[in-house]
Design a protein around this motif. Structure first.
Motif, PDB file in Angstrom:
ATOM      1  N   GLY A 107      40.996  38.565  38.218  1.00 39.36           N
ATOM      2  CA  GLY A 107      39.980  39.446  37.665  1.00 39.36           C
ATOM      3  C   GLY A 107      39.874  40.711  38.492  1.00 39.36           C
ATOM      4  O   GLY A 107      40.142  40.707  39.702  1.00 39.36           O
ATOM      5  N   GLU A 108      39.495  41.784  37.838  1.00 40.90           N
ATOM      6  CA  GLU A 108      39.368  43.070  38.515  1.00 40.90           C
ATOM      7  C   GLU A 108      37.916  43.512  38.431  1.00 40.90           C
ATOM      8  O   GLU A 108      37.310  43.459  37.369  1.00 40.90           O
ATOM      9  CB  GLU A 108      40.293  44.098  37.844  1.00 40.90           C
ATOM     10  N   GLU A 109      37.380  43.921  39.572  1.00 41.48           N
ATOM     11  CA  GLU A 109      35.981  44.330  39.629  1.00 41.48           C
ATOM     12  C   GLU A 109      35.827  45.403  40.693  1.00 41.48           C
ATOM     13  O   GLU A 109      36.230  45.209  41.846  1.00 41.48           O
ATOM     14  CB  GLU A 109      35.123  43.108  39.977  1.00 41.48           C
ATOM     15  N   GLU A 110      35.278  46.546  40.309  1.00 40.22           N
ATOM     16  CA  GLU A 110      35.020  47.653  41.228  1.00 40.22           C
ATOM     17  C   GLU A 110      36.263  48.037  42.025  1.00 40.22           C
ATOM     18  O   GLU A 110      36.212  48.249  43.241  1.00 40.22           O
ATOM     19  CB  GLU A 110      33.862  47.307  42.156  1.00 40.22           C
TER      20      GLU A 110
END
Length: 164
Positions: A107-110
Motif C-alpha cells: 500500500g502507498e500512503e503519503e
C-alpha cells in the motif's frame, strides 16, 4: 489449513511500483532474499497465478538447496500469495519438510510504501524447527540485504524514472 502466522511490516520512502518490482522480480529477489553467505540462483520463473519460481540456495561450498515458490494469488501492485517448499531440481516437493505460506500486501500512503508480510504454517509445531535453525536471524539478515540493495539501486532508479 494454515493456522500459525507471523507478521512483519516494512515501510519504504519509495514509490509502490519500485518496491513491487523489488519483491516480485526473481532477478531482483535473487540479489537480496537469501541470508549470507548463500546466494539465490533463479532456474525458472512464471509470475502469474498458478505459476511458480524454481530456484536454489547456493552455499559457498557449492551445495544446492532447491525450493519452489508456487504463486496462488496475485493482484498487481496490491498483493501476492505464495507457497514456498523444499523440492528437487525438477520442482517435486519434498513432503518431509514444512511448506510456508507467504502473503505480501502493498500500500502507498503519503509518498511511502508499506509492505505487510505474513508467514503461515499449518501448525505452530512446524514453525519451531525454523526458529531453532535461526529463522529470525536469517530474516533480519535478508532485511539488511534488502535495504543494502535498495540503497545501491536507488540512484539508478531515480535516473530512470524521474526527470530533474
Amino acid at each position: 489449513m494454515y493456522t500459525f502466522t507471523l507478521k512483519k511490516t516494512c515501510t519504504f520512502s519509495l514509490p509502490l511500483s519500485f518496491i513491487w518490482d523489488v519483491f516480485t522480480n526473481p532477478e531482483t529477489l535473487s540479489l537480496w532474499l537469501s541470508p549470507r553467505p548463500y546466494s539465490i540462483i533463479s532456474y525458472h520463473s512464471d509470475f502469474r497465478e498458478g505459476g511458480h519460481w524454481l530456484y536454489y540456495l547456493l552455499s559457498q561450498q557449492g551445495e544446492k538447496y532447491w525450493n519452489i515458490a508456487q504463486y496462488k494469488k496475485i493482484e498487481i501492485n496490491k498483493l501476492y500469495e505464495v507457497i514456498d517448499a523444499v523440492c528437487d531440481e525438477n520442482g517435486v516437493i519434498n513432503d518431509n519438510f514444512h511448506q510456508l505460506r507467504w502473503q505480501y500486501s502493498f500500500g502507498e500512503e503519503e509518498g511511502k510504501t508499506n509492505v505487510h508480510m505474513f508467514l503461515s504454517v499449518a501448525c505452530e509445531e512446524k514453525m519451531q524447527p525454523l526458529f531453532k535453525r535461526g529463522f529470525e536471524g536469517a530474516y533480519q539478515m535478508e532485511m539488511v540485504r534488502l535495504h543494502e540493495f535498495i540503497t545501491r539501486n536507488i540512484l539508478c532508479y531515480k535516473s530512470l524514472y524521474f526527470t530533474y
